[in-house]
Motif scaffolding. Sequence first.
Motif, PDB file in Angstrom:
ATOM      1  N   PHE A 226      46.417  24.897  37.752  1.00  0.00           N
ATOM      2  CA  PHE A 226      47.292  24.181  36.827  1.00  0.00           C
ATOM      3  C   PHE A 226      46.472  23.362  35.833  1.00  0.00           C
ATOM      4  CE2 PHE A 226      49.878  20.557  35.514  1.00  0.00           C
ATOM      5  CZ  PHE A 226      51.044  21.189  35.104  1.00  0.00           C
ATOM      6  N   ARG A 227      45.461  22.645  36.313  1.00  0.00           N
ATOM      7  CA  ARG A 227      44.619  21.856  35.406  1.00  0.00           C
ATOM      8  C   ARG A 227      44.000  22.746  34.330  1.00  0.00           C
ATOM      9  NH1 ARG A 227      42.478  19.605  40.778  1.00  0.00           N
ATOM     10  NH2 ARG A 227      43.517  17.564  40.979  1.00  0.00           N
ATOM     11  N   VAL A 228      43.413  23.854  34.774  1.00  0.00           N
ATOM     12  CA  VAL A 228      42.767  24.754  33.817  1.00  0.00           C
ATOM     13  C   VAL A 228      43.780  25.288  32.812  1.00  0.00           C
ATOM     14  CG1 VAL A 228      41.616  26.998  33.594  1.00  0.00           C
ATOM     15  CG2 VAL A 228      40.868  25.376  35.338  1.00  0.00           C
ATOM     16  N   ALA A 229      44.962  25.647  33.278  1.00  0.00           N
ATOM     17  CA  ALA A 229      45.984  26.176  32.373  1.00  0.00           C
ATOM     18  C   ALA A 229      46.408  25.136  31.346  1.00  0.00           C
ATOM     19  CB  ALA A 229      47.194  26.660  33.171  1.00  0.00           C
ATOM     20  N   VAL A 230      46.591  23.898  31.751  1.00  0.00           N
ATOM     21  CA  VAL A 230      46.971  22.849  30.803  1.00  0.00           C
ATOM     22  C   VAL A 230      45.886  22.655  29.759  1.00  0.00           C
ATOM     23  CG1 VAL A 230      47.381  20.368  30.540  1.00  0.00           C
ATOM     24  CG2 VAL A 230      48.550  21.629  32.347  1.00  0.00           C
ATOM     25  N   PHE A 231      44.658  22.483  30.198  1.00  0.00           N
ATOM     26  CA  PHE A 231      43.575  22.165  29.273  1.00  0.00           C
ATOM     27  C   PHE A 231      43.179  23.330  28.375  1.00  0.00           C
ATOM     28  CE2 PHE A 231      42.402  18.839  32.537  1.00  0.00           C
ATOM     29  CZ  PHE A 231      42.706  17.750  31.733  1.00  0.00           C
ATOM     30  N   THR A 232      43.402  24.567  28.818  1.00  0.00           N
ATOM     31  CA  THR A 232      42.891  25.707  28.052  1.00  0.00           C
ATOM     32  C   THR A 232      43.948  26.663  27.529  1.00  0.00           C
ATOM     33  OG1 THR A 232      42.573  27.205  29.956  1.00  0.00           O
ATOM     34  CG2 THR A 232      40.788  25.645  29.455  1.00  0.00           C
TER      35      THR A 232
ATOM     36  N   PHE B  16      35.166  29.838  42.527  1.00  0.00           N
ATOM     37  CA  PHE B  16      36.167  29.065  41.797  1.00  0.00           C
ATOM     38  C   PHE B  16      36.740  29.875  40.636  1.00  0.00           C
ATOM     39  CE2 PHE B  16      36.991  26.290  38.108  1.00  0.00           C
ATOM     40  CZ  PHE B  16      38.110  25.633  38.600  1.00  0.00           C
ATOM     41  N   LEU B  17      35.894  30.497  39.824  1.00  0.00           N
ATOM     42  CA  LEU B  17      36.383  31.307  38.709  1.00  0.00           C
ATOM     43  C   LEU B  17      37.244  32.456  39.204  1.00  0.00           C
ATOM     44  CD1 LEU B  17      33.346  31.583  36.231  1.00  0.00           C
ATOM     45  CD2 LEU B  17      35.560  30.498  35.794  1.00  0.00           C
ATOM     46  N   LYS B  18      36.822  33.091  40.283  1.00  0.00           N
ATOM     47  CA  LYS B  18      37.602  34.199  40.829  1.00  0.00           C
ATOM     48  C   LYS B  18      38.993  33.732  41.246  1.00  0.00           C
ATOM     49  CE  LYS B  18      37.192  38.076  44.055  1.00  0.00           C
ATOM     50  NZ  LYS B  18      36.320  38.726  45.089  1.00  0.00           N
ATOM     51  N   SER B  19      39.080  32.513  41.788  1.00  0.00           N
ATOM     52  CA  SER B  19      40.381  31.993  42.217  1.00  0.00           C
ATOM     53  C   SER B  19      41.321  31.762  41.041  1.00  0.00           C
ATOM     54  CB  SER B  19      40.199  30.687  43.003  1.00  0.00           C
ATOM     55  OG  SER B  19      39.850  29.599  42.152  1.00  0.00           O
ATOM     56  N   LEU B  20      40.763  31.471  39.868  1.00  0.00           N
ATOM     57  CA  LEU B  20      41.607  31.251  38.684  1.00  0.00           C
ATOM     58  C   LEU B  20      42.325  32.521  38.265  1.00  0.00           C
ATOM     59  CD1 LEU B  20      39.313  29.005  36.435  1.00  0.00           C
ATOM     60  CD2 LEU B  20      41.075  28.284  38.066  1.00  0.00           C
ATOM     61  N   TRP B  21      41.693  33.665  38.496  1.00  0.00           N
ATOM     62  CA  TRP B  21      42.253  34.949  38.087  1.00  0.00           C
ATOM     63  C   TRP B  21      43.115  35.578  39.175  1.00  0.00           C
ATOM     64  CZ3 TRP B  21      41.670  36.316  33.101  1.00  0.00           C
ATOM     65  CH2 TRP B  21      40.622  35.732  32.385  1.00  0.00           C
ATOM     66  N   ALA B  22      43.074  35.014  40.388  1.00  0.00           N
ATOM     67  CA  ALA B  22      43.713  35.675  41.528  1.00  0.00           C
ATOM     68  C   ALA B  22      45.223  35.551  41.538  1.00  0.00           C
ATOM     69  CB  ALA B  22      43.146  35.111  42.834  1.00  0.00           C
ATOM     70  N   ALA B  23      45.760  34.522  40.888  1.00  0.00           N
ATOM     71  CA  ALA B  23      47.206  34.300  40.885  1.00  0.00           C
ATOM     72  C   ALA B  23      47.562  33.450  39.678  1.00  0.00           C
ATOM     73  CB  ALA B  23      47.653  33.601  42.177  1.00  0.00           C
ATOM     74  N   PRO B  24      48.794  33.519  39.195  1.00  0.00           N
ATOM     75  CA  PRO B  24      49.204  32.695  38.053  1.00  0.00           C
ATOM     76  C   PRO B  24      49.179  31.207  38.403  1.00  0.00           C
ATOM     77  CG  PRO B  24      50.780  34.475  38.473  1.00  0.00           C
ATOM     78  CD  PRO B  24      49.869  34.418  39.653  1.00  0.00           C
ATOM     79  N   ALA B  25      48.983  30.393  37.411  1.00  0.00           N
ATOM     80  CA  ALA B  25      49.063  28.947  37.602  1.00  0.00           C
ATOM     81  C   ALA B  25      50.516  28.531  37.802  1.00  0.00           C
ATOM     82  CB  ALA B  25      48.493  28.220  36.387  1.00  0.00           C
ATOM     83  N   PRO B  26      50.780  27.550  38.659  1.00  0.00           N
ATOM     84  CA  PRO B  26      52.142  26.999  38.718  1.00  0.00           C
ATOM     85  C   PRO B  26      52.564  26.503  37.339  1.00  0.00           C
ATOM     86  CG  PRO B  26      50.783  26.155  40.512  1.00  0.00           C
ATOM     87  CD  PRO B  26      49.856  26.879  39.581  1.00  0.00           C
ATOM     88  N   ASP B  27      53.861  26.514  37.073  1.00  0.00           N
ATOM     89  CA  ASP B  27      54.312  26.108  35.743  1.00  0.00           C
ATOM     90  C   ASP B  27      54.667  24.628  35.649  1.00  0.00           C
ATOM     91  OD1 ASP B  27      56.697  26.162  37.156  1.00  0.00           O
ATOM     92  OD2 ASP B  27      57.497  27.912  36.087  1.00  0.00           O
ATOM     93  N   ARG B  28      54.495  23.900  36.757  1.00  0.00           N
ATOM     94  CA  ARG B  28      54.618  22.442  36.706  1.00  0.00           C
ATOM     95  C   ARG B  28      53.728  21.837  37.788  1.00  0.00           C
ATOM     96  NH1 ARG B  28      59.424  20.244  36.251  1.00  0.00           N
ATOM     97  NH2 ARG B  28      60.732  22.084  35.849  1.00  0.00           N
TER      98      ARG B  28
END
Length: 278
Positions: free
Chosen positions: A177-183, A152-164
């Motif tokens: 996206f959830r992680v990007a919003v919260f953090t 899961f952590l590796k997937s967060l770094w693999a590509a940018p989060a969608p912007d909406r």
Amino acid sequence: MGATYALGDLQGCCAPFNELLQKVDFDVQHDHLWLAGDLLNRGPDSRPLLKKLFNWQDRLHIVLGNHDLYALSRWAGIVPAKKSDTLAVLLADKNAGDWLEWLRQQPLLHHDEALGWTMVHAAIHPDWDISSAAEHALQVQEALCGPHWKRFLKSLWAAPAPDRWEGCRNEVDAQRFRVAVFTRARYATADGLFNWPSTLPKDLAHMYAPWHRWFFERQSSGSIICGHWATQGLLVHDRLLALDSGCVWGRQLSAARIDLAEPLIQQINCPAYAQPGN
């Protein structure tokens, strides 16, 4: 009953943390701490800070910030050290695994119905009420606590989060996206477009506002404690305590006593952490 204090980003600044606790007369036997994420990295003392928090875990509520997820990823061997990385001493400690395993179990959102406050590191999507935001945060926490947490952590770094939110094509996108919003979130447009970098594109800057402007326009309930945005600084509104006042950049470390009818703010100066150019 004891007091409850919420603090902004510590970022490995253990000495100011100890000084501020002394200033508010914190009693570890009776009082409680809420910490708004980014506990680790950039400052020099992530190891003693995380050790202290681990020993005090029964008195704490913590939410994870972007630097904490980075620290977990470094520990897991998923990402290389960045230029600003100060985690080497922590990661070399024989007890680091126990401390970071505990950190991995922490949520991205904490809500206390009795106190009336909800804490996140960076932001809540303006279209999410507190209940739905808690559900989104739980999706992330369950992934971090699960057996495939490294994947899961590796997937967060693999590509940018969608912007909406509407741009999420699958659950992997949704989690990013959830992680990007919260953090990571700071700015958003009225129609839910987020800007993940800390600065806005000059040609589109007029479209954006701080995320909390839209949140408080759309959500009639919910009082938020957050950190993350040192350049915004300390903000104290009826429904917002933004507590990152830039300790690691040589400014202040801020605490709010939140079990009172009106939050009581106390600060200390952190000049020892001033860095060139900041």
